[in-house]
Design a protein around this motif. Sequence first.
Motif, mmCIF file in Angstrom:
data_model
loop_
_atom_site.group_PDB
_atom_site.id
_atom_site.type_symbol
_atom_site.label_atom_id
_atom_site.label_comp_id
_atom_site.label_asym_id
_atom_site.label_seq_id
_atom_site.Cartn_x
_atom_site.Cartn_y
_atom_site.Cartn_z
ATOM 1 N N GLY A 1 -0.467 12.940 -0.989
ATOM 2 C CA GLY A 1 -1.346 11.765 -0.959
ATOM 3 C C GLY A 1 -2.136 11.512 -2.222
ATOM 4 O O GLY A 1 -3.049 10.682 -2.190
ATOM 5 N N THR B 1 1.378 9.420 -4.856
ATOM 6 C CA THR B 1 1.182 8.236 -4.016
ATOM 7 C C THR B 1 0.794 7.063 -4.894
ATOM 8 O O THR B 1 1.334 5.964 -4.784
ATOM 9 C CB THR B 1 0.074 8.491 -2.970
ATOM 10 O OG1 THR B 1 0.567 9.406 -1.994
ATOM 11 C CG2 THR B 1 -0.336 7.207 -2.275
ATOM 12 N N LEU C 1 3.476 5.540 -6.892
ATOM 13 C CA LEU C 1 4.504 4.915 -6.050
ATOM 14 C C LEU C 1 5.818 5.673 -6.028
ATOM 15 O O LEU C 1 6.896 5.088 -5.979
ATOM 16 C CB LEU C 1 4.754 3.457 -6.517
ATOM 17 C CG LEU C 1 3.522 2.580 -6.664
ATOM 18 C CD1 LEU C 1 3.896 1.218 -7.213
ATOM 19 C CD2 LEU C 1 2.805 2.430 -5.336
ATOM 20 N N ALA D 1 -5.532 6.162 -0.807
ATOM 21 C CA ALA D 1 -5.562 6.903 -2.073
ATOM 22 C C ALA D 1 -6.483 6.223 -3.083
ATOM 23 O O ALA D 1 -6.639 6.737 -4.190
ATOM 24 C CB ALA D 1 -4.153 7.013 -2.648
ATOM 25 N N CYS E 1 -6.017 3.705 -4.847
ATOM 26 C CA CYS E 1 -5.258 3.434 -6.069
ATOM 27 C C CYS E 1 -5.486 2.018 -6.576
ATOM 28 O O CYS E 1 -5.206 1.715 -7.726
ATOM 29 C CB CYS E 1 -3.774 3.655 -5.824
ATOM 30 S SG CYS E 1 -3.064 2.558 -4.581
ATOM 31 N N CYS F 1 0.849 -1.204 0.000
ATOM 32 C CA CYS F 1 0.000 0.000 0.000
ATOM 33 C C CYS F 1 0.877 1.243 0.000
ATOM 34 O O CYS F 1 1.623 1.491 0.943
ATOM 35 C CB CYS F 1 -0.913 0.005 1.225
ATOM 36 S SG CYS F 1 -1.825 1.550 1.367
ATOM 37 N N PRO F 2 0.811 2.062 -1.047
ATOM 38 C CA PRO F 2 1.693 3.229 -1.109
ATOM 39 C C PRO F 2 1.308 4.328 -0.134
ATOM 40 O O PRO F 2 2.108 5.214 0.142
ATOM 41 C CB PRO F 2 1.537 3.701 -2.554
ATOM 42 C CG PRO F 2 0.202 3.233 -2.964
ATOM 43 C CD PRO F 2 -0.041 1.950 -2.223
ATOM 44 N N ALA F 3 0.081 4.288 0.358
ATOM 45 C CA ALA F 3 -0.392 5.357 1.238
ATOM 46 C C ALA F 3 -0.344 4.954 2.705
ATOM 47 O O ALA F 3 -0.844 5.696 3.556
ATOM 48 C CB ALA F 3 -1.816 5.742 0.861
ATOM 49 N N THR F 4 0.245 3.809 2.994
ATOM 50 C CA THR F 4 0.261 3.230 4.347
ATOM 51 C C THR F 4 -1.125 3.284 4.987
ATOM 52 O O THR F 4 -1.280 3.627 6.168
ATOM 53 C CB THR F 4 1.303 3.909 5.276
ATOM 54 O OG1 THR F 4 1.075 5.310 5.300
ATOM 55 C CG2 THR F 4 2.711 3.642 4.804
ATOM 56 N N ASP G 1 3.291 8.496 1.445
ATOM 57 C CA ASP G 1 3.767 8.358 2.818
ATOM 58 C C ASP G 1 4.871 7.306 2.925
ATOM 59 O O ASP G 1 5.865 7.484 3.622
ATOM 60 C CB ASP G 1 2.577 7.977 3.712
ATOM 61 C CG ASP G 1 2.903 8.172 5.174
ATOM 62 O OD1 ASP G 1 3.236 9.306 5.556
ATOM 63 O OD2 ASP G 1 2.841 7.188 5.934
ATOM 64 N N ARG G 2 4.670 6.213 2.217
ATOM 65 C CA ARG G 2 5.671 5.140 2.249
ATOM 66 C C ARG G 2 7.023 5.648 1.727
ATOM 67 O O ARG G 2 8.075 5.391 2.322
ATOM 68 C CB ARG G 2 5.187 3.972 1.381
ATOM 69 C CG ARG G 2 6.183 2.841 1.247
ATOM 70 C CD ARG G 2 5.588 1.753 0.367
ATOM 71 N NE ARG G 2 4.462 1.122 1.008
ATOM 72 C CZ ARG G 2 4.543 0.066 1.840
ATOM 73 N NH1 ARG G 2 5.712 -0.450 2.105
ATOM 74 N NH2 ARG G 2 3.483 -0.449 2.374
ATOM 75 N N GLU G 3 6.971 6.368 0.618
ATOM 76 C CA GLU G 3 8.218 6.854 0.025
ATOM 77 C C GLU G 3 8.872 7.918 0.906
ATOM 78 O O GLU G 3 10.106 8.018 0.948
ATOM 79 C CB GLU G 3 7.961 7.406 -1.377
ATOM 80 C CG GLU G 3 7.699 6.349 -2.443
ATOM 81 C CD GLU G 3 6.296 5.783 -2.366
ATOM 82 O OE1 GLU G 3 5.392 6.473 -1.845
ATOM 83 O OE2 GLU G 3 6.084 4.635 -2.807
ATOM 84 N N ARG H 1 8.832 8.048 4.182
ATOM 85 C CA ARG H 1 9.531 7.351 5.281
ATOM 86 C C ARG H 1 10.787 6.644 4.771
ATOM 87 O O ARG H 1 11.830 6.643 5.408
ATOM 88 C CB ARG H 1 8.603 6.331 5.928
ATOM 89 C CG ARG H 1 7.406 6.970 6.604
ATOM 90 C CD ARG H 1 6.515 5.907 7.171
ATOM 91 N NE ARG H 1 5.210 6.415 7.507
ATOM 92 C CZ ARG H 1 4.437 5.925 8.468
ATOM 93 N NH1 ARG H 1 4.856 4.893 9.162
ATOM 94 N NH2 ARG H 1 3.256 6.429 8.710
ATOM 95 N N LEU I 1 -6.474 7.814 4.940
ATOM 96 C CA LEU I 1 -5.149 7.743 4.323
ATOM 97 C C LEU I 1 -5.206 7.147 2.921
ATOM 98 O O LEU I 1 -4.321 7.379 2.101
ATOM 99 C CB LEU I 1 -4.211 6.891 5.187
ATOM 100 C CG LEU I 1 -3.876 7.433 6.581
ATOM 101 C CD1 LEU I 1 -3.042 6.408 7.346
ATOM 102 C CD2 LEU I 1 -3.121 8.747 6.462
#
Lengths: 132, 229
Positions: B28, B32, B35, A44, A46, A20-23, B39-41, B43, A42
């Motif tokens: 976001g 996001t 990719l 997205a 996607c 999940c890219p948006a955690t 948020d993941r990127e 961190r 949170l």
Amino acid sequence: MAYFRVNDKCNGCLSCVQNCPATALSYEDREKQRSLRHNLALCARCGQCWRVCPQEAIEFQYFLQGPWEEVATLDLVRCNVCGEPLYTADFKQTVADRGRAEIEPFCPRHRQEIDQLGKAHYYPGRSKDERY
Amino acid sequence: MIVGDNKPLEEIAASLSGYRKVMILGCGSCVTVCLSGGDREARQLALELTRGHLFHGSPPIFETGTILRQCERDLVAIHQDLPAATEAILSLACGCGVQTLGDVFEPLPVIPALNTTFYGAANEAGVWREMCQGCGDCVLSHTGGICPVARCAKSLFNGPCGGSQNGSCEIYADVPCAWALIYYRLKKQNKLHLLHTVRQPRDWRPAGGAGPRIRRRTGVGGGAGKIKM
């Protein structure tokens, strides 16, 4: 009703959480159980979880056609004549608070008819067209 | 969506030289989903910048966060707080987000961590392809829904050129010739007659040739989010 739904094919592999890219997905292990968690704020949307899930357990269609949720309920003001919904009582109060004249609750059709009657009363003898 | 690529770590580190505390801010929305800037990127980037030997001396202290859209000034101004003593922001948004942050947090430096690359679509998992250049005068209705501006290497309006080989572009064999795609799409649609239509020369002002473009819609705003520009 949850927007994010997982069917019973889910085996808890956490592929969705890891990708999940948006955690927006996480999990919690408590005693003998693992829970998958989703955070709509949170997310997205996607579809990455749905794409990568090896079990085809993500029911993404509910994200695309989610239900309506009631987020506020307010008292309604209706036309005094026909009862057509016009605006909320709070909106009427807001307008009154801003110094405008008190709104009489009539729908456009009945407001026009009342205006016509009033003008006919105050300007008798004029044709209907002249009154406006 | 807007697609971005991460800049090399060395380039980012060089841009951050001299700052003691940096806020890494993800976006976001588009980045996001592609990719590169969520948020993941954010961190992950903080970890990589801290772990690597990219700085002379100690690396800055990094804090991370993500906001729904960096490209909306009121949203950022009202809802994005910065930690105390932040000396710079490292933005993982597209260029629109980077510049909006720069306006909101002026005079704080806002440094891009991405190269904004194109408007793309994902037609397979993890792969985004350029589909549009925002040229401001869409021709897709007479090119079978395939954009010659974005998808022809020469942006030709009268293709294919001589470099088209068996449906491929001369640039790379795995890049389809946009005009071959257009021809075969129109053929399937029984609309090949559209290729015989003589059209006026293109006016490129809507594509940005007349300066930065603005779209205005009236009657929007007035609520809590209204901020004077």
